[in-house]
Design a protein around this motif. Sequence first.
Motif, PDB file in Angstrom:
ATOM      1  N   VAL A 125       0.916  -1.426  -0.030  1.00  0.00           N
ATOM      2  CA  VAL A 125       0.150   0.094  -0.003  1.00  0.00           C
ATOM      3  C   VAL A 125       0.974   1.234  -0.086  1.00  0.00           C
ATOM      4  CG1 VAL A 125      -1.799   1.318   1.337  1.00  0.00           C
ATOM      5  CG2 VAL A 125      -1.648  -1.197   1.256  1.00  0.00           C
ATOM      6  N   HIS A 128      -1.751  -1.344  -4.032  1.00  0.00           N
ATOM      7  CA  HIS A 128      -2.800  -0.594  -3.905  1.00  0.00           C
ATOM      8  C   HIS A 128      -2.337   1.065  -3.675  1.00  0.00           C
ATOM      9  CE1 HIS A 128      -6.897   1.203  -2.838  1.00  0.00           C
ATOM     10  NE2 HIS A 128      -6.161   1.768  -1.493  1.00  0.00           N
ATOM     11  N   ASP A 156      -3.115   4.902  -2.756  1.00  0.00           N
ATOM     12  CA  ASP A 156      -4.439   5.833  -2.132  1.00  0.00           C
ATOM     13  C   ASP A 156      -3.828   7.249  -2.547  1.00  0.00           C
ATOM     14  OD1 ASP A 156      -6.381   6.844  -0.646  1.00  0.00           O
ATOM     15  OD2 ASP A 156      -4.871   7.008   1.309  1.00  0.00           O
TER      16      ASP A 156
END
Length: 85
Positions: free
Chosen positions: A55, A82, A84
């Motif tokens: 992440v 992922h 953000d």
Amino acid sequence: MKVLSVKEMRALDKKTIEELGLSGLILMENAGRMTAQKIIEHFEEKIRNGEIVVVAGKGNNGGDGFCSCPPPPQHGKKSKSHFDS
């Protein structure tokens, strides 16, 4: 292992790019590949049958996070990235 400050690392990156002619992308890919290798070496037992999830945020280290996610065929693991924003 020597730990560098942000200022020291930026100066070293700049020097490497200017004096050796390596691009920032190559530096990021190399760092990510070595990070992925070390993660697998140190946590192989724990991730043997699992997934590797990275992440990363949108800051300067976002690309580093993406590059540190090992490709599944290379290591026989599922990997996900992922971001953000």
